[in-house]
Structures are given as C-alpha cells and as structure tokens.
Design a protein around this motif. Structure first.
Motif, mmCIF file in Angstrom:
data_model
loop_
_atom_site.group_PDB
_atom_site.id
_atom_site.type_symbol
_atom_site.label_atom_id
_atom_site.label_comp_id
_atom_site.label_asym_id
_atom_site.label_seq_id
_atom_site.Cartn_x
_atom_site.Cartn_y
_atom_site.Cartn_z
ATOM 1 N N ASP A 9 20.010 36.671 22.544
ATOM 2 C CA ASP A 9 21.472 36.116 22.722
ATOM 3 C C ASP A 9 22.394 36.381 21.903
ATOM 4 N N ALA A 10 21.967 36.369 20.528
ATOM 5 C CA ALA A 10 22.272 36.512 19.657
ATOM 6 C C ALA A 10 23.117 38.391 19.624
ATOM 7 N N ILE A 11 22.934 39.210 19.909
ATOM 8 C CA ILE A 11 23.437 40.160 20.309
ATOM 9 C C ILE A 11 24.181 40.411 21.853
ATOM 10 N N ASP A 12 24.488 39.305 22.746
ATOM 11 C CA ASP A 12 25.453 39.126 23.238
ATOM 12 C C ASP A 12 26.553 38.438 22.876
ATOM 13 N N VAL A 13 26.258 37.829 22.339
ATOM 14 C CA VAL A 13 26.994 36.864 21.576
ATOM 15 C C VAL A 13 28.533 37.284 20.587
ATOM 16 N N THR A 14 27.079 38.202 20.020
ATOM 17 C CA THR A 14 27.762 39.452 19.602
ATOM 18 C C THR A 14 28.715 40.401 19.033
ATOM 19 N N LEU A 293 22.387 29.806 16.555
ATOM 20 C CA LEU A 293 22.069 29.857 17.522
ATOM 21 C C LEU A 293 20.788 28.498 17.252
ATOM 22 N N VAL A 294 19.919 29.028 16.507
ATOM 23 C CA VAL A 294 18.559 28.869 16.356
ATOM 24 C C VAL A 294 19.227 27.140 16.211
ATOM 25 N N LEU A 304 27.830 24.822 16.023
ATOM 26 C CA LEU A 304 28.954 25.289 15.780
ATOM 27 C C LEU A 304 29.420 26.548 17.368
ATOM 28 N N ILE A 305 28.741 27.043 17.701
ATOM 29 C CA ILE A 305 29.921 27.806 18.792
ATOM 30 C C ILE A 305 28.812 27.117 20.434
ATOM 31 N N PRO A 306 28.917 26.089 20.790
ATOM 32 C CA PRO A 306 28.343 25.848 22.411
ATOM 33 C C PRO A 306 29.041 26.939 22.986
ATOM 34 N N GLU A 307 30.879 27.593 22.817
ATOM 35 C CA GLU A 307 31.573 28.082 24.392
ATOM 36 C C GLU A 307 30.670 29.211 24.028
ATOM 37 N N GLN A 308 30.774 29.991 23.197
ATOM 38 C CA GLN A 308 29.874 31.013 23.176
ATOM 39 C C GLN A 308 28.713 31.444 23.496
ATOM 40 N N ARG A 309 27.726 30.047 23.547
ATOM 41 C CA ARG A 309 26.459 29.632 23.540
ATOM 42 C C ARG A 309 26.498 29.706 25.427
ATOM 43 N N ALA A 310 26.939 29.126 25.754
ATOM 44 C CA ALA A 310 27.621 28.810 26.962
ATOM 45 C C ALA A 310 27.276 30.669 27.950
ATOM 46 N N ALA A 311 28.341 31.392 27.583
ATOM 47 C CA ALA A 311 28.599 32.127 27.887
ATOM 48 C C ALA A 311 27.840 33.042 28.098
ATOM 49 N N VAL A 312 27.218 33.437 26.990
ATOM 50 C CA VAL A 312 26.052 35.020 27.444
ATOM 51 C C VAL A 312 24.804 34.255 28.032
#
Length: 392
Positions: A9-14, A293-294, A304-312
């Motif tokens: 998931d971190a790869i996608d958010v990055t 993410l963790v 801190l990043i709910p929008e990015q988490r939901a998007a990926v």
C-alpha cells in the motif's frame, strides 16, 4: 498483518504523491529530505589507546609533549565548539522539517515556508527531546569510558572495554528504537492530536503495547528495507560519480585548465549532494508513508492520511483500524467514533488546514504550551496566509 500488507500500500500511496513528476516539488522535497533523510547526528570518536603502559617517572621525560598538547588544546576546543554548534543547528532544522514533511505527506502538496513556520513550536520540542535522549545515551556510555581512560591498570582497562562493548549494544539499540518511534509515530501523533512530545508518547503507548507484534515486525522489515535500499543507493551514487571523476581527471591533466578545478570541486560537491537528496526523495517518502499506514491501521484515531489510505484501497477496507475505532463501510476513512470527532465539522483540506481551528485536546482536556508533555496550541492566523504553490 498490517505491517506486511502496508508494504505494498505504501508503494501505491508514494506513487500517487510523487506523480506526475513536478521538478519544483521534487526540489522542495529534496531540501526537506536532506535534513530528515536519515542523516545521523554525529558521534564523537575517542582515541583507543594512551591509557596505561607508563609510570609516573616516565611522564616527564618528554617536556615537548606537554607543551605541544597545551598549544593544541585551545584549537581543539574551538573546533569542538564549532562542530557542536553546527550539529545542533542541523538537528534543530531536522526536527523542524519532520513536521514540514508530515504536513506535505498528509495534504499531498509541498509548501516549505507555510508548513515550517506553523510548526516551529513542535519542532523545538522534538529537538529538545532528541537532545535529552542523546545526553542520556552519552551519559550511560560516557561514564564507563571515563573510567577506562582514568584507569591505571592495563588489565582493568581492557576488562572495562569489554564490558563497555557489551553494554553499548543494548543502549545503542534502545536509543535507535526510541528515536525511530519518536520520529515516525510520535511526531505524527503530536501533529494529529496537537500534543507535546511526552503527551504524544503517552497517547501512542497503548497503541504500541496493544499491537506490539505489528511494531516488532515493522522494525524488522524497515531495517531490512533500509539495508537493501541503502546498498542500492550507494551503488547508484557510485555510478553517477564516474562521469564527474572522468571530468575531474581531464581538468587535472590539461595545464591551462587546472584553475577550473578550484571552481569545479565546490560545484561538484553541491551537485552530488543534490543528486543524493533527489534519489532519497522516493525512498524517504515511501518509508514515511509505510509508517503512517501502520500507525493508522493499528489506531485509526491517529490516522494522518485517511484519504490516501481509502484511495489506494479502492474506496474501502476490511481492516479494523485497531484500538482507535473502525473504518466506515463506505470506505471514506475512519468514522466519527473511531477518530473521536465529527467528520462533517472537522475535515482536512488539500492544503493540510483544518476548519476547526486546531481545537483538539488530549484526553484530559487540558492545554499547556510550556512543556514537552503538554499540548501545543496553534495560531489560527496562519490559515489566512497566502503561499504561492511554486514558492517556498
């Protein structure tokens, strides 16, 4: 397990954050990464010999030794003070830019001047905590070292060296863990819940102890990642170094171009630092997003990043979000109960600002701007300042 699943998931958010590639954004990130990208706060080196092996009568056989040493003492002290001041200044900027990076990762936009100016208080508190942590480690290792230096018996000195080496391993490991957790988990907690360092540690502690296996796996994985990525980065920098070395030797061999070397060397150093920072931009971004993410998966109230988490994750997730509450079934991030606030009245904008004036308090409802362990108020006037997207 969150610590394993979040690697992908971190790869996608990055990728979402860094693409499309915008040169000016990357340059600003390179500046931030130069200070926060894992550059250690320098350690002191001590001479390994010089204790024992002589008698009091031998000490005065060479009067020039004491004279030369006395002449060098002021110079060494001056150099030491300069190095200390530069190191502390670098550490302060590193602590300050930690929050600049966090704000950028959260909002998806990089505004160095805006995010830095409104996090001076938090940066100062993080700086103070890091200095205190370093002094504790120095005290734990410095006292045995002084005992070794002052020892008059060579046998005792070597025995103390062995004990110091064994003692330094857990001290160094503990220092590294506390420093990393403070940087990647406690600092986001400070920003999200508007807390001081110690209060943020207190808020994060139940999450850490309640999901300790996740954080142990995170530590193991991130250290392996840093080892592999560090080796690959060094290899890439070495490849990029080859053309500069060739140009340097060409200038060295041509007589009338020798003077250009004086100009070439500082430009080469600056360009090499810039290239190194640019290479580190995706690496640092990935590792920080991975930690965020963790943190959000183990406690959604600290996400801190709910929008990015939901998007990926395709607009939804079956992960529970840990102790802080669950995720909405519609996938728009943590629900109001899980985050401890009403989503309709408290939302994040793309520029990282909050429409509620940063009125979050800790669980006790108290606020005190004077200490590390207390909350940190936010001046609402910064929400009206203008900042050119292409400026600092």
């Amino acid at each position: 397990m969150f610590a394993i699943d979040d690697l992908s998931d971190a790869i996608d958010v990055t990728r979402e954050f860094l693409t499309p590639v915008r040169p000016w954004t990357w340059l600003k990130l390179a500046l931030i990464v130069f200070f926060v990208g894992g550059t250690g706060f320098g350690g002191s080196s001590f001479p390994g010999g010089g204790f024992g092996g002589g008698t009091p009568s031998d000490a005065g056989t060479d009067p020039m030794t004491s004279v030369d040493f006395a002449e060098w003492v002021p110079i060494l002290i001056t150099i030491g003070v300069i190095v200390l001041v530069i190191g502390l200044g670098f550490l302060f900027l590193s602590s300050l830019f930690e929050f600049t990076l966090l704000e950028s990762l959260r909002s998806g936009e990089v505004h160095v001047r805006r995010y830095t100016s409104r996090n001076v208080g938090r940066g100062a508190r993080l700086f103070g905590f890091r200095v205190a942590l370093g002094l504790i480690a120095l005290l734990l290792l410095g006292v045995p070292l002084v005992a070794i230096v002052l020892s008059t018996s060579e046998g005792i000195a070597w025995g103390l060296i062995g004990l110091l080496a064994l003692f330094a391993i857990p001290v160094g490991l503990g220092f590294a863990v506390v420093d990393r957790f403070t940087t990647v988990f406690v600092a986001p907690t400070m920003l999200e819940r508007d807390l001081g360092v110690l209060a943020a540690w207190k808020r994060f502690w139940p999450t850490l102890t309640g999901h300790w296996t996740e954080y142990v796996v995170y530590l193991l994985l991130v250290w392996v990642l840093q080892l592999v990525i560090g080796f690959a980065t060094m290899l890439l920098l070495f490849v990029l170094l080859i053309p500069f070395l060739i140009l340097f030797f060409i200038l060295l061999l041509i007589p009338f171009l020798n003077l250009l070397i004086l100009l070439f060397i500082p430009l080469f150093i600056l360009l090499f630092i810039l290239l190194g920072a640019l290479i580190q931009v995706p690496v640092v971004t990935y590792l920080r997003y991975y930690a965020l993410l963790v943190l959000g998966d183990t406690d959604s109230a600290l996400d801190l990043i709910p929008e990015q988490r939901a998007a990926v994750r395709g607009g939804g997730s079956d992960r529970t979000g840990g102790a802080g509450g669950g995720w909405d079934s519609d996938g728009d991030g943590p629900d109001g109960d899980g985050r401890g606030r009403d989503d309709e009245s408290d939302s994040w904008g793309r520029d990282g600002s909050r429409d509620d004036g940063w009125n979050d308090t800790d669980e006790t409802g108290s606020r005190d701007d004077t200490g590390w362990g207390d909350t940190d108020s936010r001046d609402d006037t910064d929400s009206s300042e203008s900042d050119d997207d292409r400026g600092w």
